[in-house]
Design a protein around this motif. Structure first.
Motif, mmCIF file in Angstrom:
data_model
loop_
_atom_site.group_PDB
_atom_site.id
_atom_site.type_symbol
_atom_site.label_atom_id
_atom_site.label_comp_id
_atom_site.label_asym_id
_atom_site.label_seq_id
_atom_site.Cartn_x
_atom_site.Cartn_y
_atom_site.Cartn_z
ATOM 1 N N CYS A 1 4.775 1.032 -1.716
ATOM 2 C CA CYS A 1 4.625 1.081 -3.167
ATOM 3 C C CYS A 1 4.113 2.477 -3.484
ATOM 4 O O CYS A 1 3.879 3.266 -2.560
ATOM 5 N N GLY A 2 3.947 2.818 -4.759
ATOM 6 C CA GLY A 2 3.481 4.172 -5.012
ATOM 7 C C GLY A 2 3.285 4.497 -6.474
ATOM 8 O O GLY A 2 3.499 3.662 -7.362
ATOM 9 N N GLN A 3 2.907 5.736 -6.702
ATOM 10 C CA GLN A 3 2.626 6.236 -8.047
ATOM 11 C C GLN A 3 3.161 7.653 -8.178
ATOM 12 O O GLN A 3 3.217 8.399 -7.200
ATOM 13 N N VAL B 1 4.093 2.948 -10.113
ATOM 14 C CA VAL B 1 3.257 3.175 -11.288
ATOM 15 C C VAL B 1 3.478 4.617 -11.750
ATOM 16 O O VAL B 1 3.524 5.525 -10.916
ATOM 17 N N ILE B 2 3.636 4.820 -13.031
ATOM 18 C CA ILE B 2 3.620 6.166 -13.609
ATOM 19 C C ILE B 2 2.208 6.431 -14.109
ATOM 20 O O ILE B 2 1.654 5.628 -14.864
ATOM 21 N N HIS B 3 1.638 7.538 -13.680
ATOM 22 C CA HIS B 3 0.319 7.942 -14.180
ATOM 23 C C HIS B 3 0.522 8.902 -15.344
ATOM 24 O O HIS B 3 1.223 9.903 -15.224
ATOM 25 N N VAL C 1 0.852 -1.186 0.000
ATOM 26 C CA VAL C 1 0.000 0.000 0.000
ATOM 27 C C VAL C 1 0.887 1.235 0.000
ATOM 28 O O VAL C 1 1.930 1.279 0.650
ATOM 29 N N GLY C 2 0.480 2.230 -0.772
ATOM 30 C CA GLY C 2 1.226 3.478 -0.856
ATOM 31 C C GLY C 2 0.341 4.578 -1.388
ATOM 32 O O GLY C 2 -0.882 4.510 -1.274
ATOM 33 N N ALA C 3 0.954 5.576 -1.987
ATOM 34 C CA ALA C 3 0.193 6.742 -2.421
ATOM 35 C C ALA C 3 0.834 7.376 -3.640
ATOM 36 O O ALA C 3 1.957 7.030 -4.029
ATOM 37 N N HIS C 4 0.096 8.314 -4.212
ATOM 38 C CA HIS C 4 0.626 9.088 -5.332
ATOM 39 C C HIS C 4 1.464 10.223 -4.762
ATOM 40 O O HIS C 4 0.939 11.155 -4.161
ATOM 41 N N GLU C 5 2.768 10.151 -4.967
ATOM 42 C CA GLU C 5 3.692 11.090 -4.348
ATOM 43 C C GLU C 5 4.260 12.088 -5.357
ATOM 44 O O GLU C 5 4.377 11.798 -6.542
ATOM 45 N N SER C 6 4.635 13.243 -4.859
ATOM 46 C CA SER C 6 5.241 14.295 -5.676
ATOM 47 C C SER C 6 6.686 13.942 -6.017
ATOM 48 O O SER C 6 7.380 13.276 -5.240
ATOM 49 N N ASN D 1 0.031 3.905 -16.125
ATOM 50 C CA ASN D 1 -1.425 3.913 -16.006
ATOM 51 C C ASN D 1 -2.022 5.002 -16.898
ATOM 52 O O ASN D 1 -1.506 6.119 -16.952
ATOM 53 N N VAL D 2 -3.130 4.683 -17.580
ATOM 54 C CA VAL D 2 -3.739 5.665 -18.481
ATOM 55 C C VAL D 2 -5.254 5.524 -18.483
ATOM 56 O O VAL D 2 -5.794 4.417 -18.391
ATOM 57 N N HIS D 3 -5.937 6.663 -18.549
ATOM 58 C CA HIS D 3 -7.375 6.677 -18.776
ATOM 59 C C HIS D 3 -7.621 6.555 -20.279
ATOM 60 O O HIS D 3 -6.853 7.081 -21.087
ATOM 61 N N LEU D 4 -8.702 5.901 -20.650
ATOM 62 C CA LEU D 4 -9.007 5.753 -22.071
ATOM 63 C C LEU D 4 -9.325 7.086 -22.724
ATOM 64 O O LEU D 4 -9.005 7.311 -23.898
ATOM 65 N N GLY D 5 -9.973 7.975 -21.990
ATOM 66 C CA GLY D 5 -10.356 9.265 -22.546
ATOM 67 C C GLY D 5 -11.800 9.261 -23.027
ATOM 68 O O GLY D 5 -12.588 8.381 -22.689
ATOM 69 N N ALA D 6 -12.131 10.241 -23.851
ATOM 70 C CA ALA D 6 -13.511 10.453 -24.297
ATOM 71 C C ALA D 6 -13.620 10.322 -25.809
ATOM 72 O O ALA D 6 -12.744 10.787 -26.545
#
Length: 288
Positions: free
Chosen positions: A39-41, A76-78, A15-20, A116-121
């Protein structure tokens, strides 16, 4: 004296978080450790602009070595919020593919296994065409060995795709890439999937397994929701303090088929509660 449950929470739970990455990408490692995570993003750059990652070899090596030293991973890279894989617009598609290529290359340099990626619109092109666009855009990537693109579930507002598990499955099926998925609990809840009760969690996870396959679930964005189920509103709340609530979050964290899936928090920093508070709460839920 620590119990077996405590030991399990400390050693098995990722468990982790999205860090700067302010001041250097390696600072994200120290930050997540300080927050109690393993872990983290990260973003490799501001997610609001078209910008290539600017990480030199020395910085990448420090990130890799610091992660190894503290046993932090997976990372993870967002991808950028501007990326739209579903778009029918050629110029936006080209920029999206270029941005994603830069991200998977950065992941390889950092030894980060996931982007990691969103599909979009689809913006009016229609669901099926949007899904085709996303799959074919991903097929243009030259993904380095050791890196996997994760398609993230979405809250499903407007013409955004990813709000239905069938959307994720379609892109995995139509793309020649070896893709996997990331489930965002707040997004799934906002899209209509019930995660607020133990029964709801069991049914939703079973549906994800049936439609997509749990073997493709490589990461979870563990977020509560500030809005009710089915509202399509994407706004995150502290773990157990939103509309998903404590029962749902506890059931999700302890679902027997999800115990090995890394949990990355994108919770807010407000009301005196930070990533550290949320990470500690998740550990408590697992230990229970």
């Amino acid at each position: 004296m620590s119990t077996d449950a405590d030991a399990n929470a400390d050693t098995d739970l990722r468990v982790g978080a999205h860090e700067s990455i302010a001041g250097g990408v390696y600072n994200a490692v120290d930050d997540v450790v300080d927050d109690g995570g393993n872990c983290g993003q990260i973003f490799t750059h501001s997610p609001q602009v078209w910008q290539a990652p600017n990480i030199d070899d020395e910085e990448a090596e420090r990130f890799r070595s610091t992660s190894a030293e503290h046993d932090v991973g997976p990372w993870v890279i967002h991808s950028s919020y501007l990326v739209n894989l579903c778009t029918p617009k050629p110029d936006l598609r080209e920029k999206s593919v270029e941005s994603m290529q830069a991200e998977v290359d950065a992941a390889a340099a950092l030894d980060v296994p996931y982007v990691n990626v969103h599909l979009g619109a689809h913006t009016g092109a229609g669901v099926e065409q949007g899904l085709d666009n996303a799959a074919s855009a991903l097929d243009e990537l030259d993904v380095p060995d050791g890196v996997t693109v994760l398609v993230e579930s979405d809250a499903g507002s407007g013409t955004k795709l990813g709000g239905e598990f069938e959307h994720l499955a379609a892109v995995l099926d139509r793309s020649a890439q070896a893709l996997d998925v990331c489930l965002d609990t707040a997004h799934a809840f906002a899209a209509g999937y019930d995660l607020s009760t133990a029964d709801g969690v069991r049914e939703t996870v079973a549906e994800l397994d049936d439609v997509v396959g749990l073997e493709h679930l490589q990461c979870v964005h563990l977020n509560d929701s500030k809005h009710a189920r089915g509202t399509n509103k994407d706004e995150h709340a502290h773990v157990g303090e939103g509309h998903i609530g404590e029962e749902g979050m506890r059931a999700f964290v302890n679902h027997e088929e999800l115990l090995d899936v890394p949990l990355v928090l994108e919770t807010p920093t407000e009301n005196g509660k930070s990533f550290a508070w949320n990470i500690d709460r998740v550990k408590g839920f697992r230990a229970d």
